[in-house]
Design a protein around this motif. Structure first.
Motif, PDB file in Angstrom:
ATOM      1  N   ASN A 207      33.438  45.296  48.781  1.00  0.00           N
ATOM      2  CA  ASN A 207      34.726  45.990  48.180  1.00  0.00           C
ATOM      3  C   ASN A 207      35.811  45.973  49.311  1.00  0.00           C
ATOM      4  OD1 ASN A 207      32.877  47.896  49.347  1.00  0.00           O
ATOM      5  ND2 ASN A 207      34.546  49.501  48.701  1.00  0.00           N
ATOM      6  N   GLU A 210      37.292  42.618  49.490  1.00  0.00           N
ATOM      7  CA  GLU A 210      38.244  42.468  48.599  1.00  0.00           C
ATOM      8  C   GLU A 210      39.683  43.277  48.901  1.00  0.00           C
ATOM      9  OE1 GLU A 210      36.298  43.508  44.717  1.00  0.00           O
ATOM     10  OE2 GLU A 210      38.088  42.815  43.716  1.00  0.00           O
ATOM     11  N   ALA A 211      39.465  44.539  49.272  1.00  0.00           N
ATOM     12  CA  ALA A 211      40.453  45.418  49.717  1.00  0.00           C
ATOM     13  C   ALA A 211      41.651  44.785  50.598  1.00  0.00           C
ATOM     14  CB  ALA A 211      40.119  46.717  50.130  1.00  0.00           C
ATOM     15  N   LYS A 214      44.311  42.764  49.315  1.00  0.00           N
ATOM     16  CA  LYS A 214      45.319  43.647  48.377  1.00  0.00           C
ATOM     17  C   LYS A 214      46.611  44.259  49.160  1.00  0.00           C
ATOM     18  CE  LYS A 214      42.635  43.675  45.032  1.00  0.00           C
ATOM     19  NZ  LYS A 214      42.600  42.534  43.740  1.00  0.00           N
ATOM     20  N   THR A 216      49.542  46.926  50.537  1.00  0.00           N
ATOM     21  CA  THR A 216      49.626  48.418  50.439  1.00  0.00           C
ATOM     22  C   THR A 216      50.992  48.495  49.458  1.00  0.00           C
ATOM     23  OG1 THR A 216      48.950  48.514  52.607  1.00  0.00           O
ATOM     24  CG2 THR A 216      50.375  50.234  51.866  1.00  0.00           C
ATOM     25  N   PHE A 225      49.762  44.573  40.831  1.00  0.00           N
ATOM     26  CA  PHE A 225      48.895  44.986  41.669  1.00  0.00           C
ATOM     27  C   PHE A 225      48.787  46.627  41.231  1.00  0.00           C
ATOM     28  CE2 PHE A 225      49.358  41.325  44.333  1.00  0.00           C
ATOM     29  CZ  PHE A 225      47.812  40.900  44.525  1.00  0.00           C
ATOM     30  N   GLU A 228      46.896  47.062  38.237  1.00  0.00           N
ATOM     31  CA  GLU A 228      45.269  46.832  38.678  1.00  0.00           C
ATOM     32  C   GLU A 228      44.768  48.082  39.288  1.00  0.00           C
ATOM     33  OE1 GLU A 228      41.992  44.536  41.433  1.00  0.00           O
ATOM     34  OE2 GLU A 228      44.238  43.901  41.459  1.00  0.00           O
ATOM     35  N   ALA A 229      45.466  48.693  40.124  1.00  0.00           N
ATOM     36  CA  ALA A 229      45.300  49.841  40.709  1.00  0.00           C
ATOM     37  C   ALA A 229      45.006  51.016  39.866  1.00  0.00           C
ATOM     38  CB  ALA A 229      46.004  50.401  41.983  1.00  0.00           C
ATOM     39  N   GLN A 271      44.666  50.278  52.380  1.00  0.00           N
ATOM     40  CA  GLN A 271      43.315  49.218  52.327  1.00  0.00           C
ATOM     41  C   GLN A 271      42.050  50.427  51.999  1.00  0.00           C
ATOM     42  OE1 GLN A 271      42.469  46.312  55.148  1.00  0.00           O
ATOM     43  NE2 GLN A 271      44.124  45.029  54.220  1.00  0.00           N
ATOM     44  N   TRP A 274      42.308  51.003  48.435  1.00  0.00           N
ATOM     45  CA  TRP A 274      41.708  49.941  47.595  1.00  0.00           C
ATOM     46  C   TRP A 274      40.143  49.861  47.604  1.00  0.00           C
ATOM     47  CZ3 TRP A 274      43.769  47.363  43.954  1.00  0.00           C
ATOM     48  CH2 TRP A 274      45.263  47.338  43.807  1.00  0.00           C
ATOM     49  N   LEU A 278      37.979  50.156  44.569  1.00  0.00           N
ATOM     50  CA  LEU A 278      36.849  48.860  44.061  1.00  0.00           C
ATOM     51  C   LEU A 278      35.562  49.314  44.213  1.00  0.00           C
ATOM     52  CD1 LEU A 278      39.161  46.298  45.826  1.00  0.00           C
ATOM     53  CD2 LEU A 278      38.832  46.209  43.352  1.00  0.00           C
TER      54      LEU A 278
END
Ligand code: ZN
Length: 279
Positions: A207, A210-211, A214, A216, A225, A228-229, A271, A274, A278
């Motif tokens: 995770n 993955e973060a 992404k 900010t 995004f 998704e969040a 981050q 995220w 995740l």
């Protein structure tokens, strides 16, 4: 309690939360701000604050030599090392090995641990200002053990003490924590902080990776995004309408989520946030 002598040196009991960290690269959730500036590993911070309070009551001021002489990041340790050591033979006779090379201490400089090798890189060490002043050193000799600290190298470094008490704060520190259960700006009791720190250590790496991919996100932004969040917020038990619009409601939920996960409360989907969403 055993009488503590000037040469009181015991090994550091390593706190569980520090066993798998890279020195100098501690997650911010493991560190706590110290009121004089700088940061320490949270259990060392409690032990330091407790000792500072007791010293003050005895008319002795304890403060670090500078805010950089508590926790040191890898990069700041490296900068300090490079300023004091040289690859050319300086004739001082004091050497260290770093990155496979022999480094020589420059003339007139105090020794410094190689980057990653100092207890400062784990947030466990403090350099005390004017440590060898008579009243201060006598108070320290009589009290460091009570608060879970010891010296590392004496008589050369009377200022450098490290937290040796591992995951079990001494009785005096526990008593201090009981009186100060929620230090300003920080989360929770020692037990809660320990749980949070251990959760961080156990956090799977996937995770975090993955973060990194992404962006900010902050108040006022829109897009996929954000949607998704918002879905991830819902999945984590924070009901919200996934409309892809970062409004005040989303910001409030993000802040609640950050507080609950003991990550810095920024109100932004950064981050660390995220990674936690995740996880
Ligand atoms: Zn030091």
């Amino acid at each position: 309690m055993a009488k503590v002598e000037w040469d009181y040196i015991v090994p550091v009991k390593m706190p569980a939360a520090l066993k798998s960290v890279e020195p100098g690269k501690l997650h911010p959730s493991l560190l706590r701000d110290i009121s004089s500036g700088g940061k320490l590993f949270y259990l060392a911070a409690d032990a330091w604050n407790a000792m500072v309070e007791a010293a003050k009551a005895a008319g002795v001021e304890l403060k670090p030599t500078s805010s950089g002489d508590l926790y040191r990041s890898y990069d700041s340790q490296k900068a300090g090392f490079l300023s004091r050591y040289s690859l050319e033979n300086t004739g001082t006779g004091s050497t260290k090995t770093f990155e496979g090379k022999t480094w020589y201490l420059k003339k007139g400089m105090a020794m410094l641990a190689t980057p990653g090798k100092s207890q400062h890189n784990l947030g466990l060490a403090v350099d005390i200002a004017n440590a060898s002043e008579k009243k201060r050193i006598n108070w320290l000799i009589a009290n460091v053990e009570k608060f879970g600290w010891s010296w590392e190298v004496v008589p050369e470094e009377p200022w450098h003490i490290r937290y040796v008490s591992g995951d079990t704060p001494t009785a005096a520190v526990q008593e201090y924590v009981a009186r100060n259960p929620k230090p300003t700006g920080m989360f929770g009791t020692v037990a809660e902080q320990k749980a949070a720190a251990e959760a961080k250590v156990a956090e799977p790496k996937a995770n975090v990776e993955e973060a990194k991919a992404k962006p900010t996100l902050r108040l006022g932004q829109k897009g996929v995004f954000i949607k998704e969040a918002q879905r991830l917020l819902e999945k984590n038990g924070y009901p919200c309408r996934p409309d892809g619009d970062f409004g005040q409601k989303t910001q409030d939920l993000i802040e609640q989520f950050q507080k609950a996960r003991s990550i810095p409360v920024t109100g932004q989907i950064d981050q660390p946030t995220w990674a936690a969403l995740l996880a």
